[in-house]
Structure formats: C-alpha cells, structure tokens
Design a protein around this motif. Structure first.
Motif, PDB file in Angstrom:
ATOM      1  N   GLN A 164       9.757 -28.383  -8.904  1.00  0.00           N
ATOM      2  CA  GLN A 164       8.695 -28.606  -7.932  1.00  0.00           C
ATOM      3  C   GLN A 164       9.304 -29.123  -6.621  1.00  0.00           C
ATOM      4  O   GLN A 164      10.419 -29.638  -6.605  1.00  0.00           O
ATOM      5  N   LEU A 165       8.552 -28.974  -5.544  1.00  0.00           N
ATOM      6  CA  LEU A 165       9.021 -29.420  -4.238  1.00  0.00           C
ATOM      7  C   LEU A 165       9.101 -30.943  -4.189  1.00  0.00           C
ATOM      8  O   LEU A 165       8.195 -31.634  -4.673  1.00  0.00           O
ATOM      9  N   GLU A 166      10.166 -31.462  -3.611  1.00  0.00           N
ATOM     10  CA  GLU A 166      10.269 -32.914  -3.428  1.00  0.00           C
ATOM     11  C   GLU A 166       9.238 -33.397  -2.418  1.00  0.00           C
ATOM     12  O   GLU A 166       8.599 -34.436  -2.598  1.00  0.00           O
ATOM     13  N   ASN A 167       9.068 -32.637  -1.351  1.00  0.00           N
ATOM     14  CA  ASN A 167       8.105 -32.998  -0.306  1.00  0.00           C
ATOM     15  C   ASN A 167       6.974 -31.976  -0.312  1.00  0.00           C
ATOM     16  O   ASN A 167       7.047 -30.938   0.345  1.00  0.00           O
ATOM     17  N   THR A 168       5.960 -32.252  -1.092  1.00  0.00           N
ATOM     18  CA  THR A 168       4.837 -31.322  -1.196  1.00  0.00           C
ATOM     19  C   THR A 168       3.921 -31.445   0.010  1.00  0.00           C
ATOM     20  O   THR A 168       3.789 -32.521   0.608  1.00  0.00           O
ATOM     21  N   SER A 169       3.257 -30.348   0.344  1.00  0.00           N
ATOM     22  CA  SER A 169       2.304 -30.353   1.456  1.00  0.00           C
ATOM     23  C   SER A 169       0.949 -30.927   1.039  1.00  0.00           C
ATOM     24  O   SER A 169       0.108 -31.197   1.886  1.00  0.00           O
ATOM     25  N   GLY A 170       0.757 -31.085  -0.267  1.00  0.00           N
ATOM     26  CA  GLY A 170      -0.537 -31.539  -0.770  1.00  0.00           C
ATOM     27  C   GLY A 170      -1.495 -30.402  -1.034  1.00  0.00           C
ATOM     28  O   GLY A 170      -2.574 -30.601  -1.584  1.00  0.00           O
ATOM     29  N   SER A 171      -1.099 -29.185  -0.656  1.00  0.00           N
ATOM     30  CA  SER A 171      -1.932 -28.005  -0.864  1.00  0.00           C
ATOM     31  C   SER A 171      -1.264 -27.098  -1.886  1.00  0.00           C
ATOM     32  O   SER A 171      -0.120 -26.669  -1.701  1.00  0.00           O
ATOM     33  N   PHE A 172      -1.965 -26.792  -2.964  1.00  0.00           N
ATOM     34  CA  PHE A 172      -1.420 -25.899  -3.990  1.00  0.00           C
ATOM     35  C   PHE A 172      -1.128 -24.522  -3.402  1.00  0.00           C
ATOM     36  O   PHE A 172      -0.097 -23.905  -3.696  1.00  0.00           O
ATOM     37  N   LYS A 173      -2.006 -24.051  -2.533  1.00  0.00           N
ATOM     38  CA  LYS A 173      -1.837 -22.737  -1.929  1.00  0.00           C
ATOM     39  C   LYS A 173      -0.592 -22.693  -1.046  1.00  0.00           C
ATOM     40  O   LYS A 173       0.226 -21.764  -1.147  1.00  0.00           O
ATOM     41  N   SER A 174      -0.407 -23.691  -0.191  1.00  0.00           N
ATOM     42  CA  SER A 174       0.743 -23.713   0.710  1.00  0.00           C
ATOM     43  C   SER A 174       2.053 -23.849  -0.061  1.00  0.00           C
ATOM     44  O   SER A 174       3.045 -23.160   0.235  1.00  0.00           O
ATOM     45  N   ASP A 175       2.060 -24.753  -1.048  1.00  0.00           N
ATOM     46  CA  ASP A 175       3.266 -24.928  -1.853  1.00  0.00           C
ATOM     47  C   ASP A 175       3.609 -23.652  -2.618  1.00  0.00           C
ATOM     48  O   ASP A 175       4.785 -23.269  -2.728  1.00  0.00           O
ATOM     49  N   SER A 176       2.586 -22.998  -3.156  1.00  0.00           N
ATOM     50  CA  SER A 176       2.819 -21.759  -3.911  1.00  0.00           C
ATOM     51  C   SER A 176       3.407 -20.673  -3.023  1.00  0.00           C
ATOM     52  O   SER A 176       4.313 -19.928  -3.438  1.00  0.00           O
ATOM     53  N   LEU A 190      -8.551 -20.673 -12.143  1.00  0.00           N
ATOM     54  CA  LEU A 190      -9.651 -21.325 -11.431  1.00  0.00           C
ATOM     55  C   LEU A 190     -10.512 -22.154 -12.378  1.00  0.00           C
ATOM     56  O   LEU A 190     -11.256 -23.039 -11.954  1.00  0.00           O
ATOM     57  N   LEU A 191     -10.416 -21.850 -13.685  1.00  0.00           N
ATOM     58  CA  LEU A 191     -11.209 -22.569 -14.680  1.00  0.00           C
ATOM     59  C   LEU A 191     -10.504 -23.817 -15.191  1.00  0.00           C
ATOM     60  O   LEU A 191     -11.094 -24.607 -15.923  1.00  0.00           O
ATOM     61  N   ASP A 192      -9.252 -23.999 -14.807  1.00  0.00           N
ATOM     62  CA  ASP A 192      -8.454 -25.121 -15.314  1.00  0.00           C
ATOM     63  C   ASP A 192      -8.933 -26.425 -14.685  1.00  0.00           C
ATOM     64  O   ASP A 192      -8.987 -26.557 -13.463  1.00  0.00           O
ATOM     65  N   ASN A 193      -9.277 -27.405 -15.524  1.00  0.00           N
ATOM     66  CA  ASN A 193      -9.757 -28.689 -15.030  1.00  0.00           C
ATOM     67  C   ASN A 193      -8.629 -29.584 -14.529  1.00  0.00           C
ATOM     68  O   ASN A 193      -8.856 -30.471 -13.708  1.00  0.00           O
ATOM     69  N   PHE A 194      -7.423 -29.365 -15.040  1.00  0.00           N
ATOM     70  CA  PHE A 194      -6.289 -30.184 -14.621  1.00  0.00           C
ATOM     71  C   PHE A 194      -5.475 -29.405 -13.599  1.00  0.00           C
ATOM     72  O   PHE A 194      -4.944 -28.344 -13.890  1.00  0.00           O
ATOM     73  N   LYS A 195      -5.390 -29.923 -12.395  1.00  0.00           N
ATOM     74  CA  LYS A 195      -4.750 -29.204 -11.295  1.00  0.00           C
ATOM     75  C   LYS A 195      -3.262 -29.545 -11.219  1.00  0.00           C
ATOM     76  O   LYS A 195      -2.842 -30.435 -10.480  1.00  0.00           O
ATOM     77  N   LEU A 196      -2.466 -28.848 -12.009  1.00  0.00           N
ATOM     78  CA  LEU A 196      -1.027 -29.051 -11.970  1.00  0.00           C
ATOM     79  C   LEU A 196      -0.473 -28.563 -10.634  1.00  0.00           C
ATOM     80  O   LEU A 196      -0.936 -27.563 -10.089  1.00  0.00           O
ATOM     81  N   PRO A 197       0.521 -29.246 -10.073  1.00  0.00           N
ATOM     82  CA  PRO A 197       1.120 -28.789  -8.819  1.00  0.00           C
ATOM     83  C   PRO A 197       1.900 -27.495  -9.020  1.00  0.00           C
ATOM     84  O   PRO A 197       2.286 -27.146 -10.143  1.00  0.00           O
ATOM     85  N   ALA A 198       2.133 -26.774  -7.929  1.00  0.00           N
ATOM     86  CA  ALA A 198       2.872 -25.516  -7.995  1.00  0.00           C
ATOM     87  C   ALA A 198       4.326 -25.781  -8.339  1.00  0.00           C
ATOM     88  O   ALA A 198       4.881 -26.851  -8.022  1.00  0.00           O
TER      89      ALA A 198
END
Length: 405
Positions: free
Chosen positions: A327-339, A364-372
């Motif tokens: 995973q990214l050390e410095n995430t943008s906070g957005s799953f879409k941007s990181d992906s 989209l049905l996943d309740n737990f939002k794992l980071p990219a």
C-alpha cells in the motif's frame, strides 16, 4: 377537530334527539321505555348493516387497446442494470494466452506471473492434468445438479474422505464455490437472537452470511485482539446481569466449519467431478512433496523482506502470507485516486519490466472499505532469480512513477 366544531355537532345531536323525544315521549314497547335515543341508535345500526352488505366499488374492467399498449411501451424507461460506465471501468485487464503458471504469456510476451493464486505451483502439474482428463472422459464436464438432487457423484465422496483424512477431521463437506460456502454456512449455524462477534474486515461473502443469519452482529476492529477481548468482556458482564443465557455465541473470522443444511450445498450445482479429482490428486502430490511448503515459505520470506525496503510503499500483509499486499505510504485518502496511481505502477511493470501484478478491487457491497493496494501472489514454483528481479523492478518503477507526481 376544533372545539367550536365539536360543540356544533353536539348541539345538532341534542336538537335531533330532542325532536325525536317529543313524538315518542312516554311510549312503552314490550315494557321498554322508548325515547329518541333509541331511535337514533336504531337508525345508526341500520345504516351500518346496510353499508356492510354493500358490494365494494370496482371500476369497470376492460382490456387495453393496442394504441394504449403502444403508448405505455413508448413511455416506459427501464432502469439501467449497471451504473453509468466511467473511464475507469473501460480499462481492459491483461489477457493470458497460456496457463497461469509462474511464467505466462500476455500479448505474445512472456512475463513473470504474480497475479494468480497458484501458491503451491501445481497448475500444469502432469499428474493433476492426467487426473482431470480421465475424469472428463468418465463423468463429463458438470454434475448437472445439487448434492441433494442427483448431483452427488462418487468422486465427491472420495474427495471429502481424502480431505478429512488429510486434515485429521471426522468428516468434510465439499462445496462448489468458496463465496457460496461462507454465505450459506453461517446462516445454517446462526439464527435470530444468536450473537456473532466478527472481524470487521472479513470478506464480503462472510458479510453476506452474517446479514442472512439475522443474528446480533458485533464487529471488532480488523485484526485487533484487544478490541475482541473488550467485546467478550461486555458480553460476559451482560450474562452476569441476565443470569440465564438463552442465545448462542460465535466468533467469525476467515474460517468456519461447514454444514449440510447450507443453501450453497442444497441448491447450487455440485463441484464439477474433474475438479474433485484434481483436488484428490493435489493432496497426493502435497503429501509426496513436503518440500513444496518449505519452498513456498522461502519464496515468501525473500519477497517480503525485499519489498519492505521499497520507498513509497509499505508491506501490509503478514510475513508468513503468500499473498503480499503493498500500500502507499502517503495515501491521498481517496480509494479511487490511490487505485489509479497504483494501476499506473502496475501497467508500467507489465509494459517495461514484464511483470504481471494486480491492484486490489473492492465491491460496492463491501461494508469494510479496505485501502487500495498492489497484490503479489507468491508461488512455490517461482524461481529465486525471478523474485529478485521482481524486487529490483518494483523498486525502480515505483520510484520513477512517484517522482513524476
């Protein structure tokens, strides 16, 4: 209703009763004094009986004309079966042109494959391929029915017996699909009123099973044993207060025993016979080749240690897991941007370094939002030289892409 209106209605009723009292004043019928009150009550009863026996109003039924049908069809706008296609959805994944072994062919080019869950490196193994060929000739491709409805074939029972012997359990149950297993087994065990304590990061198939069970679900933070302990202590305190416990308790993580009454067992077509034959042969190969597990763990350790030094990425998986997650050390906070950023890295790996990796996807049905993250599936069949090349290529490509941002 306003007080003025209520007073008006009462005055009207009093006038009506007074008007009816006069003609019937002093009247006696069968020894009963008959006055205006009885007349009003009798009229009300008669009206109620009349209304009860009246047929309900039904509009006249007539078939629609051809013109009306055409008009309704022209006006009907169906809802889309899928949300609007975005640019990100139009990305075409790489297509394999050979089996998913440690090396595979993509677009005519040989690449190192770390995108397939071939942990023991048994894809393409001669004995397994031969077992599948023989099963296909004997049983055909599919079973054509659930286990309880003519879908149980002798090879299914042989596979269950082989699995239980290998694992040292009294018995085993063979499901046809992993996702269907977890979502159907949990409701078979857990019912309304039971308490389930589950890791919030469990797979969507388990999340679906928790929902279908209708049990009381208490989630603890992903992989946090202290959070689990706190929930167990809360339940223990509640048990002392209630004294008589009437429900059952389950802890659900990423494994659970299986049961015959699961919906996936009763209603889904059983496992294709050739896959059951393959599983039996794979267990035989594993028992004959203990070095497979040793080699797999050596490869995992080599890759895990090497990728731990990559600038800009961090290894999030356990050091013993053959699925390495970056995973990214410095995430943008957005799953879409990181992906999108990680996908750019993966695309460069394939185009420039002949490495096939994959970016984690999220339902989209996943309740737990794992980071990219970038997933690397380690195999016992990977050569040490290939893994060293992977480490060096990941370091150079990641640094190059991140430096441009």
């Amino acid at each position: 209703m306003s007080s003025g209106l209520q007073i008006g209605i009462m005055d009207l009723m009093n006038h009506l009763i007074g008007a009816l009292d006069a003609p019937f004043a002093g009247a006696v019928v069968f020894g009963v004094h008959f006055d205006g009150h009885l007349v009003v009550e009798a009229l009300l009863v008669a009206v109620i009986v009349f209304l009860l026996f009246q047929k309900s109003y039904q509009p006249q039924k007539r078939p629609l004309t051809r013109k009306e049908i055409d008009q309704l069809c022209d006006e009907w706008v169906p809802e889309p079966l899928h949300p609007a296609i975005t640019k990100e959805m139009e990305i075409e994944p790489p297509v394999l042109e050979s089996d998913a072994g440690p090396r595979t062919i993509v677009s005519g080019k040989e690449v190192i494959n770390l995108a397939s869950a071939n942990y023991l490196g048994l894809i393409g193994h001669g004995k397994i391929t031969e077992a599948c060929d023989e099963a296909l000739k004997k049983y055909g491709v599919g079973s054509c029915g659930p286990r309880g409805f003519y879908g149980t074939i002798d090879v299914h029972l042989d596979c269950e017996a082989r699995i239980s012997k290998f694992l040292g359990t009294p018995d085993s149950i063979l499901y046809s699909y992993g996702l269907a297993t977890t979502s159907s087994v949990i409701p078979a065990f857990c019912k309304r009123g039971d308490i389930i304590i589950a890791d919030e990061g469990v797979h969507w198939g388990i999340q679906n099973g928790l929902f279908l069970s209708r049990s009381i679900v208490k989630l603890f933070k992903h992989n946090d044993m202290k959070a689990l302990e706190n929930i167990l202590e809360e339940i223990a305190l509640e048990d002392k207060r209630v004294k008589k416990v009437l429900n059952r308790r389950f802890i659900v993580v990423e494994a659970i025993y299986q049961r015959l009454s699961g919906a996936g067992y009763c209603f889904s077509a059983s496992l294709p016979p050739y896959l059951a034959s393959a599983a039996i042969t794979e267990i035989d190969v594993l028992e004959e080749s203990h070095e497979l597990l040793v080699r797999l763990q050596e490869n995992v350790t080599l890759l895990w240690n090497g990728l731990s030094q990559v600038r800009g990425l961090k290894v999030m998986s356990n050091a013993l897991s053959p699925l390495v997650l970056l995973q990214l050390e410095n995430t943008s906070g957005s799953f879409k941007s990181d992906s999108m950023l990680l996908q750019e890295i993966v695309d460069c790996m394939l185009d420039d370094e002949a490495l096939l990796l994959t970016v984690s996807k999220r339902s989209l049905l996943d309740n737990f939002k794992l980071p990219a993250g970038i997933q690397l599936f380690v195999s016992a069949a990977h050569k040490k030289s290939d893994l060293l090349q992977v480490i060096q290529s990941v370091k150079s490509v990641v640094e190059s892409v991140l430096d441009r941002k």
